[in-house]
Motif scaffolding. Structure first.
Motif, PDB file in Angstrom:
ATOM      1  N   LYS A  41       4.076 -12.564  11.014  1.00 57.70           N
ATOM      2  CA  LYS A  41       3.665 -13.926  10.616  1.00 57.70           C
ATOM      3  C   LYS A  41       2.223 -13.966  10.113  1.00 57.70           C
ATOM      4  O   LYS A  41       1.479 -14.910  10.378  1.00 57.70           O
ATOM      5  CB  LYS A  41       3.826 -14.908  11.793  1.00 57.70           C
ATOM      6  CG  LYS A  41       5.226 -14.969  12.392  1.00 57.70           C
ATOM      7  CD  LYS A  41       6.212 -15.605  11.447  1.00 57.70           C
ATOM      8  CE  LYS A  41       7.564 -15.866  12.105  1.00 57.70           C
ATOM      9  NZ  LYS A  41       8.295 -14.667  12.474  1.00 57.70           N
ATOM     10  N   LEU A  42       1.826 -12.918   9.381  1.00 63.79           N
ATOM     11  CA  LEU A  42       0.484 -12.850   8.811  1.00 63.79           C
ATOM     12  C   LEU A  42       0.566 -12.770   7.291  1.00 63.79           C
ATOM     13  O   LEU A  42       1.575 -12.331   6.731  1.00 63.79           O
ATOM     14  CB  LEU A  42      -0.274 -11.630   9.354  1.00 63.79           C
ATOM     15  CG  LEU A  42      -0.562 -11.634  10.863  1.00 63.79           C
ATOM     16  CD1 LEU A  42      -1.137 -10.299  11.293  1.00 63.79           C
ATOM     17  CD2 LEU A  42      -1.525 -12.770  11.221  1.00 63.79           C
ATOM     18  N   SER A  43      -0.514 -13.173   6.617  1.00 65.83           N
ATOM     19  CA  SER A  43      -0.539 -13.191   5.154  1.00 65.83           C
ATOM     20  C   SER A  43      -0.559 -11.772   4.598  1.00 65.83           C
ATOM     21  O   SER A  43      -1.198 -10.878   5.161  1.00 65.83           O
ATOM     22  CB  SER A  43      -1.782 -13.944   4.656  1.00 65.83           C
ATOM     23  OG  SER A  43      -1.771 -15.280   5.137  1.00 65.83           O
ATOM     24  N   PRO A  44       0.126 -11.542   3.466  1.00 64.01           N
ATOM     25  CA  PRO A  44       0.153 -10.201   2.872  1.00 64.01           C
ATOM     26  C   PRO A  44      -1.179  -9.837   2.229  1.00 64.01           C
ATOM     27  O   PRO A  44      -2.004 -10.694   1.909  1.00 64.01           O
ATOM     28  CB  PRO A  44       1.257 -10.310   1.812  1.00 64.01           C
ATOM     29  CG  PRO A  44       1.268 -11.762   1.447  1.00 64.01           C
ATOM     30  CD  PRO A  44       0.945 -12.506   2.701  1.00 64.01           C
ATOM     31  N   ILE A  45      -1.398  -8.556   2.049  1.00 60.30           N
ATOM     32  CA  ILE A  45      -2.591  -8.053   1.352  1.00 60.30           C
ATOM     33  C   ILE A  45      -2.299  -8.052  -0.146  1.00 60.30           C
ATOM     34  O   ILE A  45      -1.281  -7.517  -0.587  1.00 60.30           O
ATOM     35  CB  ILE A  45      -2.938  -6.630   1.833  1.00 60.30           C
ATOM     36  CG1 ILE A  45      -3.352  -6.672   3.315  1.00 60.30           C
ATOM     37  CG2 ILE A  45      -4.039  -6.011   0.983  1.00 60.30           C
ATOM     38  CD1 ILE A  45      -3.546  -5.295   3.930  1.00 60.30           C
ATOM     39  N   GLU A  46      -3.187  -8.663  -0.921  1.00 59.53           N
ATOM     40  CA  GLU A  46      -3.003  -8.709  -2.369  1.00 59.53           C
ATOM     41  C   GLU A  46      -3.878  -7.660  -3.041  1.00 59.53           C
ATOM     42  O   GLU A  46      -4.924  -7.280  -2.532  1.00 59.53           O
ATOM     43  CB  GLU A  46      -3.369 -10.104  -2.896  1.00 59.53           C
ATOM     44  CG  GLU A  46      -2.470 -11.217  -2.348  1.00 59.53           C
ATOM     45  CD  GLU A  46      -2.879 -12.582  -2.864  1.00 59.53           C
ATOM     46  OE1 GLU A  46      -3.431 -12.641  -3.986  1.00 59.53           O
ATOM     47  OE2 GLU A  46      -2.673 -13.570  -2.139  1.00 59.53           O
ATOM     48  N   ARG A  47      -3.415  -7.180  -4.202  1.00 56.25           N
ATOM     49  CA  ARG A  47      -4.167  -6.171  -4.935  1.00 56.25           C
ATOM     50  C   ARG A  47      -4.492  -6.716  -6.329  1.00 56.25           C
ATOM     51  O   ARG A  47      -3.606  -7.200  -7.037  1.00 56.25           O
ATOM     52  CB  ARG A  47      -3.340  -4.886  -5.037  1.00 56.25           C
ATOM     53  CG  ARG A  47      -4.140  -3.716  -5.568  1.00 56.25           C
ATOM     54  CD  ARG A  47      -3.572  -2.355  -5.199  1.00 56.25           C
ATOM     55  NE  ARG A  47      -2.147  -2.221  -5.272  1.00 56.25           N
ATOM     56  CZ  ARG A  47      -1.526  -1.042  -5.390  1.00 56.25           C
ATOM     57  NH1 ARG A  47      -2.247   0.062  -5.448  1.00 56.25           N
ATOM     58  NH2 ARG A  47      -0.219  -0.951  -5.425  1.00 56.25           N
ATOM     59  N   THR A  48      -5.758  -6.623  -6.712  1.00 54.11           N
ATOM     60  CA  THR A  48      -6.167  -7.129  -8.028  1.00 54.11           C
ATOM     61  C   THR A  48      -5.883  -6.079  -9.105  1.00 54.11           C
ATOM     62  O   THR A  48      -5.599  -4.918  -8.821  1.00 54.11           O
ATOM     63  CB  THR A  48      -7.675  -7.450  -8.039  1.00 54.11           C
ATOM     64  OG1 THR A  48      -8.417  -6.217  -7.948  1.00 54.11           O
ATOM     65  CG2 THR A  48      -8.056  -8.348  -6.877  1.00 54.11           C
ATOM     66  N   ARG A  49      -5.972  -6.506 -10.372  1.00 57.18           N
ATOM     67  CA  ARG A  49      -5.745  -5.574 -11.480  1.00 57.18           C
ATOM     68  C   ARG A  49      -6.790  -4.467 -11.526  1.00 57.18           C
ATOM     69  O   ARG A  49      -6.541  -3.383 -12.042  1.00 57.18           O
ATOM     70  CB  ARG A  49      -5.761  -6.340 -12.811  1.00 57.18           C
ATOM     71  CG  ARG A  49      -4.539  -7.239 -13.008  1.00 57.18           C
ATOM     72  CD  ARG A  49      -4.528  -7.824 -14.403  1.00 57.18           C
ATOM     73  NE  ARG A  49      -3.339  -8.631 -14.616  1.00 57.18           N
ATOM     74  CZ  ARG A  49      -3.062  -9.242 -15.762  1.00 57.18           C
ATOM     75  NH1 ARG A  49      -3.897  -9.132 -16.790  1.00 57.18           N
ATOM     76  NH2 ARG A  49      -1.962  -9.947 -15.884  1.00 57.18           N
ATOM     77  N   GLN A  50      -7.959  -4.758 -10.975  1.00 55.12           N
ATOM     78  CA  GLN A  50      -9.030  -3.753 -10.953  1.00 55.12           C
ATOM     79  C   GLN A  50      -8.860  -2.755  -9.802  1.00 55.12           C
ATOM     80  O   GLN A  50      -9.666  -1.827  -9.649  1.00 55.12           O
ATOM     81  CB  GLN A  50     -10.405  -4.427 -10.834  1.00 55.12           C
ATOM     82  CG  GLN A  50     -10.818  -5.220 -12.073  1.00 55.12           C
ATOM     83  CD  GLN A  50     -10.062  -6.529 -12.211  1.00 55.12           C
ATOM     84  OE1 GLN A  50      -9.716  -7.159 -11.207  1.00 55.12           O
ATOM     85  NE2 GLN A  50      -9.790  -6.934 -13.457  1.00 55.12           N
TER      86      GLN A  50
END
Length: 684
Positions: A51-60
């Motif tokens: 129940k935790l937010s996912p890790i996002e990855r930027t284009r960089q």
């Protein structure tokens, strides 16, 4: 779910240093971009479950981590010292020992104690465990003064062991580094093979799963090394004709294009290895190399739908998804390449009954492959099908699940099971059991049908082994009243019409109302009487007439017995010769034709040469051997044209088979007339 060691370490790095980039992590852990992406996806699945937010990855290539992740996980990070991280479990030491032996020569105890940093006695104990581990594949660890420690056995099995151990080691902390160190693999070798695998994927227009891609370079490097040392697989394991025309064989040539002196059997092995790798995605689904595979999967699904009382939505999509998995599984199963670690895959409690029904439905696949489907493969099929049903909002957990417990033998039990399944088509029938099997039955169920009283807290319905029509009507009303609180005919027509209106356009509402009323309020008793009038009253005495009875002292074989028993029906035109051939070809697949001591009822399908419902009897004074388990004196050939017209006679025959006195009297009778008199007793 649990995170693997690699994903745990990447998550730890991200929490301790959020500014780290994808390239930093790829370099640190020697990962490809896709392998890192696979780990990030696993981390996000784990976070979602927590129940935790996912890790996002930027284009960089940088990461965005929600503050709640830090808040919830920062306090959970263990303060382990580097020394703690290097402590190996017993199993991990076993995997390392096996890898060392497979990839090195002239090893002594000193090499193991130095590498594992444990005592000589610990290594000796680990070697015993290693022997237990490799013996699962009929392999043996042996020590030679001249050659050191060796693993002996068929090379094909050694390759299976190699793949398995690589998978185990990769799941350890710094697993890739450990493999390279233990097997003396250089980084440039890994890079080269990874490039070749990328070319293979492009050539095949597929993507292997990340787990398989992670294992492939180490496996291929070590296989090629074993080939150089003269360890060649046995050519008789692999069918050249089946594999040489595949796209994977062309891919093998792509991998080996500049490597000399690779024997044909080894090219076949690597082709097989590629064919057995799980596929994540495929642009083209084709059956070029496995004719009838898609049809076998479709037949499996239809059997499953029938047993689970479920209609699968978006069937074609599920078929294609199953085809992606089953195509490599076909080769794994056929060539016994199911990995040892796959067996550890287990079904969750939620899917236990579903798994049981899937196992009961795999016969079309088993016939196509020619092998029993291993537990690990059916487990994966269960997960795929179970996930699909969950997506469409369906579950067998919501259905009434029933078992049949009958102490009267396999054949009677099977007949009772079949009749009850027809009587209650809305129930999922899991199994037909003996009383002893019932005591240890593990699956979850709601109700029991049995002709005897049983000690149970579940709902028990006492039902005769042979259900007469009146008893069927009574039993159905009783069961439906107790399980659902209503008798099936108590249905409100207006409410039913309103439900139909919500989902369909009604062209003639008045006519629909009238037809529904007639169907729901039909007189079951009258219906039974009408059915009895419509069906021929074929009793046992009408089918087994004196002219259809043959007396012999003995015969030389089961095949001869079938032909002699069936001859009166062939001569009268009731059956064709091909029906007799079909019975003989099927007999070893159906032990249930033995319905009692010394009596069997061989038969085949109606469309295999039956012209009219009929029966014939062969009496042998000296029994004929059937499947090494039975001596049969009475052989009753049954030729059915449908599921109904022979049932009355069959029920009467089953009662006769249950009487030791009359059955023995027939065996020792001197004439057809004496036998017919006994048959008459059961034909009322």
């Amino acid at each position: 779910m649990e995170l693997d060691d690699r994903s745990k370490k990447i998550l730890d790095d991200l929490l301790s240093n959020p500014s780290t980039s994808s390239k930093d992590l790829e370099k640190k852990y020697k990962l490809t971009r896709r392998q890192l992406g696979y780990s990030i996806n696993k981390i996000n699945d784990w976070l979602d479950e927590s129940k935790l937010s996912p890790i996002e990855r930027t284009r960089q290539g940088h990461f965005i981590i929600d503050q709640t992740v830090f808040t919830n996980l920062a306090s959970e990070q263990p303060n382990a010292s580097p020394a703690d991280m290097n402590i190996l479990s017993e199993d991990q030491r076993v995997y390392m020992i096996v890898m060392m032996i497979l990839s090195n020569e002239e090893l002594s105890l000193f090499h193991f104690t130095s590498e594992l940093e444990v005592s000589k006695n610990t290594v000796l104990s680990d070697l015993k465990r290693a022997q237990e581990f490799v013996s699962r594949l009929d392999l043996n660890i042996r020590y030679s003064r001249r050659l050191g420690y060796l693993i002996e056995g068929k090379e094909f099995n050694i390759r299976k062991l190699l793949t398995n151990v690589i998978s185990k080691l990769l799941n350890m902390t710094n697993g890739a580094d450990r493999i390279c160190e233990l097997a003396n693999i250089q980084e440039h070798e890994i890079t080269e093979i990874n490039n070749r695998i990328d070319n293979v994927e492009k050539k095949l227009t597929i993507q292997f799963t990340d787990e398989k891609v992670a294992i492939m370079p180490y496996t291929l490097i070590l296989v090629l090394e074993r080939i150089k040392k003269g360890h060649i697989v046995d050519p008789f394991y692999i069918g050249y004709e089946e594999l040489s025309d595949t796209k994977e064989y062309l891919a093998t040539e792509e991998i080996l294009y500049d490597i000399e002196d690779i024997p044909m059997e080894e090219r076949m092995f690597i082709t097989l290895y590629l064919l057995t790798a799980n596929v994540y995605w495929s642009e083209f689904l084709t059956e070029e190399t496995i004719p009838n595979l898609k049809q076998a999967i479709d037949d499996m699904l239809r059997l499953f739908e029938k047993r689970a009382i479920i209609f699968i939505q978006d069937r074609e999509q599920l078929l294609n998804k199953l085809l992606l998995h089953i195509k490599p599984a076909y080769y794994r199963i056929k060539y016994h390449l199911t990995e040892v670690n796959d067996v550890e895959l287990s079904v969750s409690k939620e899917f236990m009954e579903l798994h049981h029904l899937v196992q009961q439905s795999t016969e079309p696949l088993e016939e196509l492959i020619g092998e029993k489907i291993p537990e690990s493969e059916t487990t994966y099929l269960t997960m795929l099908i179970g996930g699909w049903l969950s997506k469409q909002g369906d579950s067998i957990q919501e259905k009434v699940k029933a078992i049949v417990v009958c102490p009267k033998g396999v054949s009677v039990s099977r007949l009772m099971f079949s009749e009850l399944r027809e009587l209650f088509p809305e129930f999922v029938f899991l199994d037909s059991l003996s009383v002893r099997e019932f005591v240890n039955y593990k699956l979850d169920y709601d109700i029991i049908f049995s002709p005897v009283v049983l000690e149970t807290k579940k709902k028990l319905f006492i039902a005769s082994s042979f259900l007469e029509r009146e008893e069927k009507i009574r039993l159905r009303k009783q069961v439906m009243l107790e399980t659902h609180g209503y008798i099936p005919s108590d249905i409100d027509i207006e409410e039913l019409i309103n439900i139909v209106k919500n989902h369909a356009d009604i062209k003639d509402e008045q006519r629909l109302r009238k037809n529904l009323y007639r169907y729901i309020h039909r007189d079951d008793t009258a219906q039974v009487k009408n059915q009895e009038k419509a069906l021929p009253a074929a009793g046992l005495d009408e089918l087994i007439t004196p002219g259809n009875i043959t007396l012999r002292q003995s015969v030389s074989s089961w095949d001869e017995a079938i032909r002699i028993a069936a001859n009166p029906l062939v001569e009268s035109g009731h059956i064709e010769t091909r029906y007799v051939d079909a019975i003989i070809s099927h007999y070893d697949k159906d032990p249930y034709i033995v319905i009692g001591p010394n009596i069997a009822i061989p038969h085949a399908a109606p469309d295999e040469g039956v012209n009219d419902v009929s029966m014939s009897l062969l009496r042998l004074e000296n029994g004929v051997i059937f499947t090494e388990d039975y001596s049969i004196n009475l052989i009753v050939i049954i030729a059915a044209v449908d599921k109904q017209k022979h049932l009355k006679a069959l029920m009467q025959l089953m009662k006769l088979a249950g009487s030791d006195e009359d059955r023995n009297a027939i065996i020792h009778s001197d004439s057809r007339e004496e036998i017919f008199k006994i048959i008459n007793k059961y034909s009322v």
